[in-house]
Write an enzyme that holds these catalytic residues in place. Structure first.
Site, PDB file in Angstrom:
ATOM      1  N   THR A 116      -4.793   2.174   2.967  1.00  0.00           N
ATOM      2  CA  THR A 116      -5.702   3.240   3.383  1.00  0.00           C
ATOM      3  C   THR A 116      -6.908   3.312   2.459  1.00  0.00           C
ATOM      4  O   THR A 116      -8.030   3.565   2.911  1.00  0.00           O
ATOM      5  CB  THR A 116      -4.949   4.580   3.387  1.00  0.00           C
ATOM      6  N   HIS A 153      -3.572   5.776   8.261  1.00  0.00           N
ATOM      7  CA  HIS A 153      -2.743   6.034   7.082  1.00  0.00           C
ATOM      8  C   HIS A 153      -1.787   4.884   6.825  1.00  0.00           C
ATOM      9  O   HIS A 153      -1.549   4.021   7.681  1.00  0.00           O
ATOM     10  CB  HIS A 153      -1.950   7.332   7.254  1.00  0.00           C
ATOM     11  N   CYS A 154      -1.215   4.887   5.608  1.00  0.00           N
ATOM     12  CA  CYS A 154      -0.096   4.021   5.261  1.00  0.00           C
ATOM     13  C   CYS A 154       1.002   4.919   4.697  1.00  0.00           C
ATOM     14  O   CYS A 154       1.193   6.018   5.219  1.00  0.00           O
ATOM     15  CB  CYS A 154      -0.526   2.904   4.307  1.00  0.00           C
ATOM     16  N   THR A 155       1.714   4.500   3.673  1.00  0.00           N
ATOM     17  CA  THR A 155       2.790   5.345   3.151  1.00  0.00           C
ATOM     18  C   THR A 155       2.279   6.354   2.142  1.00  0.00           C
ATOM     19  O   THR A 155       2.575   7.535   2.223  1.00  0.00           O
ATOM     20  CB  THR A 155       3.904   4.475   2.540  1.00  0.00           C
ATOM     21  N   GLY A 177       0.818  -1.186   0.000  1.00  0.00           N
ATOM     22  CA  GLY A 177       0.000   0.000   0.000  1.00  0.00           C
ATOM     23  C   GLY A 177       0.839   1.216   0.000  1.00  0.00           C
ATOM     24  O   GLY A 177       0.525   2.172   0.661  1.00  0.00           O
TER      25      GLY A 177
END
Length: 318
Positions: A216, A208-210, A29
């Site tokens: 997300t 959140h993610c990256t 992700g």
């Protein structure tokens, strides 16, 4: 991992290619968007009308987290509205300035649910204001490390990228990754914990993610669907990541190309962007593995009926 020292990578663009991450299949992700519009899956319905009719997602205005936005504002099928200021989705928060951190404070956010792997977190810790508590809910496959894979492809040059990503392989990889997001028990446990945090929250929650587009993106699709938002509008929110991340990703892709690391940016577009087929793959896996979306909430995420009801009440207006 290959380190590129010819230019700084401060913005959230293309950190997938140069920072430590770990995810399932080959990609995770992470990362931003394609320079091209996301395409509908073959034979699937077009969501262009929904994209025109649904409200524009409300950006939080964070220069260093451009995909950070309020999930509120969407209409449900029964005429209610997803509340503003209750749930926020975002990309990585490690470069937030003090002024940007105060945006989180002003919005009343007290919980930061982080879907990134330990390797991602180790190289890019969230920069949070006082009063915001981070909770690690990692969604990744320990057997695959994306940064190592992408570093190898960068080091191998255009030929290696063509072999690994060409001829539709990148799209198939991403479709498989989205199915994995649904069927992996550890991923379901993390998404279930996030859903319960939203349902039980008395103050706004951010997750959140990256790059805020895959892990997300799926979490957002789950919450909006649970709230009763029509699928076409869910697609609209999901595909908006292409807009919010395009400028920074295009800039970094151009730099990678100038450095000789990438010859054909189109090979990376399926990994860097979101497409409707990816979300279709996740929802198809929901039906295959759990029979229905309600079945996924109960068996995949471990939510009981009371929690489902509380979640919808938390998300929607009366």
């Amino acid at each position: 991992m290959v380190t590129i020292n010819t230019f700084p990578v401060r913005r959230p663009a293309l950190r997938l290619l140069v920072a430590a991450t770990g995810l399932g299949v080959l990609a995770t992700g992470a990362v931003g968007c394609s320079a091209r519009p996301a395409q509908d899956s073959p034979g699937g319905r077009s969501s262009s009308a929904a994209r025109a009719a649904a409200p524009t997602p409300r950006s939080m205005g964070l220069r260093d987290a451009p995909n950070a936005r309020d999930l509120g504002g969407y209409r449900t099928a029964d005429g209610h509205q997803v509340r503003h200021g209750v749930v926020y989705r975002a990309d990585a928060l490690n470069h937030l300035t003090p002024a940007e951190q105060q945006t989180l404070t002003r919005d009343g956010i007290t919980q930061d649910l982080d879907f990134r792997s330990p390797a991602e977190v180790a190289t890019a810790r969230d920069a949070l204001p006082a009063g915001v508590r981070r909770t690690a809910l990692p969604v990744y496959d320990p057997g695959a490390d994306l940064s190592r894979t992408m570093g190898t492809l960068l080091a191998g040059g255009p030929a290696a990228q063509q072999q690994a990503l060409g001829a539709g392989k990148a799209v198939r990889m991403m479709d498989a990754y989205y199915a994995w997001l649904v069927k992996d028990p550890a991923a379901g446990k993390a998404f279930g914990a996030a859903a319960r945090a939203v349902a039980d929250g008395r103050t706004p929650v951010l997750y959140h993610c990256t790059q805020g587009k895959d892990r997300t993106g799926w979490m957002s699709a789950v919450l909006l669907t649970a709230a009763g938002v029509p699928r076409a509008t869910v697609d609209q929110d999901y595909l908006a990541s292409n807009h919010y991340l395009q400028a920074s990703n295009d800039r970094q892709l151009a730099q990678l190309r100038a450095a000789g690391k990438v010859k054909d940016p189109a090979l990376l577009e399926p990994v860097l962007g979101v497409r409707e087929s990816y979300l279709n793959a996740a929802f198809n896996e929901v039906t295959t593995a759990y029979g229905s979306f309600d079945g996924y909430l109960r068996k995949g995420l471990g939510l009981d009926r009371a929690t489902e009801q509380k979640l919808r009440q938390r998300l929607t207006s009366a």
